[in-house]
Write a protein that holds these residues in place. Structure first.
Motif, PDB file in Angstrom:
ATOM      1  N   ASN A 109       8.675  -3.847  14.870  1.00  0.00           N
ATOM      2  CA  ASN A 109       9.503  -3.560  16.030  1.00  0.00           C
ATOM      3  C   ASN A 109      10.972  -3.548  15.603  1.00  0.00           C
ATOM      4  O   ASN A 109      11.398  -4.395  14.822  1.00  0.00           O
ATOM      5  CB  ASN A 109       9.257  -4.632  17.098  1.00  0.00           C
ATOM      6  CG  ASN A 109       9.958  -4.343  18.387  1.00  0.00           C
ATOM      7  OD1 ASN A 109      11.180  -4.401  18.467  1.00  0.00           O
ATOM      8  ND2 ASN A 109       9.184  -4.038  19.409  1.00  0.00           N
ATOM      9  N   ASP A 110      11.740  -2.599  16.119  1.00  0.00           N
ATOM     10  CA  ASP A 110      13.153  -2.495  15.743  1.00  0.00           C
ATOM     11  C   ASP A 110      13.968  -3.728  16.116  1.00  0.00           C
ATOM     12  O   ASP A 110      15.014  -3.979  15.535  1.00  0.00           O
ATOM     13  CB  ASP A 110      13.789  -1.258  16.380  1.00  0.00           C
ATOM     14  CG  ASP A 110      13.384   0.030  15.680  1.00  0.00           C
ATOM     15  OD1 ASP A 110      12.893  -0.037  14.531  1.00  0.00           O
ATOM     16  OD2 ASP A 110      13.568   1.101  16.282  1.00  0.00           O
ATOM     17  N   ALA A 111      13.495  -4.509  17.071  1.00  0.00           N
ATOM     18  CA  ALA A 111      14.232  -5.688  17.526  1.00  0.00           C
ATOM     19  C   ALA A 111      13.741  -6.986  16.875  1.00  0.00           C
ATOM     20  O   ALA A 111      14.146  -8.073  17.282  1.00  0.00           O
ATOM     21  CB  ALA A 111      14.128  -5.807  19.046  1.00  0.00           C
TER      22      ALA A 111
ATOM     23  N   LYS B 209      17.240  -8.661  10.472  1.00  0.00           N
ATOM     24  CA  LYS B 209      17.670  -7.558  11.330  1.00  0.00           C
ATOM     25  C   LYS B 209      17.123  -6.267  10.718  1.00  0.00           C
ATOM     26  O   LYS B 209      17.836  -5.540  10.045  1.00  0.00           O
ATOM     27  CB  LYS B 209      19.194  -7.512  11.435  1.00  0.00           C
ATOM     28  CG  LYS B 209      19.773  -8.684  12.182  1.00  0.00           C
ATOM     29  CD  LYS B 209      21.259  -8.553  12.356  1.00  0.00           C
ATOM     30  CE  LYS B 209      21.798  -9.753  13.100  1.00  0.00           C
ATOM     31  NZ  LYS B 209      23.238  -9.667  13.319  1.00  0.00           N
TER      32      LYS B 209
ATOM     33  N   THR C  82      15.468  -2.553  11.117  1.00  0.00           N
ATOM     34  CA  THR C  82      15.356  -1.413  12.027  1.00  0.00           C
ATOM     35  C   THR C  82      14.597  -0.319  11.286  1.00  0.00           C
ATOM     36  O   THR C  82      14.964   0.051  10.173  1.00  0.00           O
ATOM     37  CB  THR C  82      16.741  -0.892  12.454  1.00  0.00           C
ATOM     38  OG1 THR C  82      17.442  -1.956  13.091  1.00  0.00           O
ATOM     39  CG2 THR C  82      16.624   0.273  13.409  1.00  0.00           C
ATOM     40  N   GLY C  83      13.535   0.181  11.902  1.00  0.00           N
ATOM     41  CA  GLY C  83      12.764   1.254  11.277  1.00  0.00           C
ATOM     42  C   GLY C  83      12.020   0.839  10.020  1.00  0.00           C
ATOM     43  O   GLY C  83      11.758   1.670   9.159  1.00  0.00           O
TER      44      GLY C  83
END
Length: 103
Positions: A36-38, A80, A82-83
Motif C-alpha cells: 500500500n502506498d501509505a 515511507k 510508494t509504489g
C-alpha cells in the motif's frame, strides 16, 4: 514470539492494519505483493516451517535478497514506501506468507 508495537508518533503513526496471506504453491519460485502506498510498517512471516528469501527488485529473490529464517518474523518500521512491491520465494512448497501492513 511476540510482536512489539511500533513506537512511532505524530504523522508517522500507523492506524490501520492490512493483512494479506499469499499462497506459495511452488518452492523456489518468485511471488510478489504490492505494498500500500501509505504503508508505515511491514511485518512478514511464513505460516509453516520454511525459509523465505525476499527483496524489492523483480527477479532478484533468488540472487540478491534478505533471508527470513524458519519460524522468524521480519519487520520494517518507520518506512515511507510508494509504489513498492515485495518479492519473495520459499524453499518449501505449499506454504503461506503472511504480510501485515500498518498504514
Amino acid at each position: 514470539m511476540a510482536i512489539v508495537p511500533s513506537k512511532q508518533v505524530g504523522a508517522n503513526t500507523a492506524t490501520e492494519p492490512l493483512v494479506t496471506n499469499v499462497t506459495v504453491p511452488l518452492a523456489n519460485t518468485e511471488y510478489s505483493h504490492a505494498l500500500n502506498d501509505a504503508v508505515k510498517q511491514i511485518i512478514m512471516r511464513c505460516r509453516g516451517s520454511a525459509t523465505i528469501k525476499y527483496c524489492f527488485v523483480s527477479g532478484e529473490s533468488g540472487s540478491n535478497y534478505m533471508t527470513l529464517p524458519r519460524n522468524n518474523t521480519m519487520g520494517l518500521d518507520a518506512i515511507k514506501f510508494t509504489g513498492k512491491v515485495i518479492y519473495f520465494q520459499s524453499d518449501v512448497a505449499s506454504v503461506v506468507v503472511e504480510i501485515l501492513e500498518l498504514i
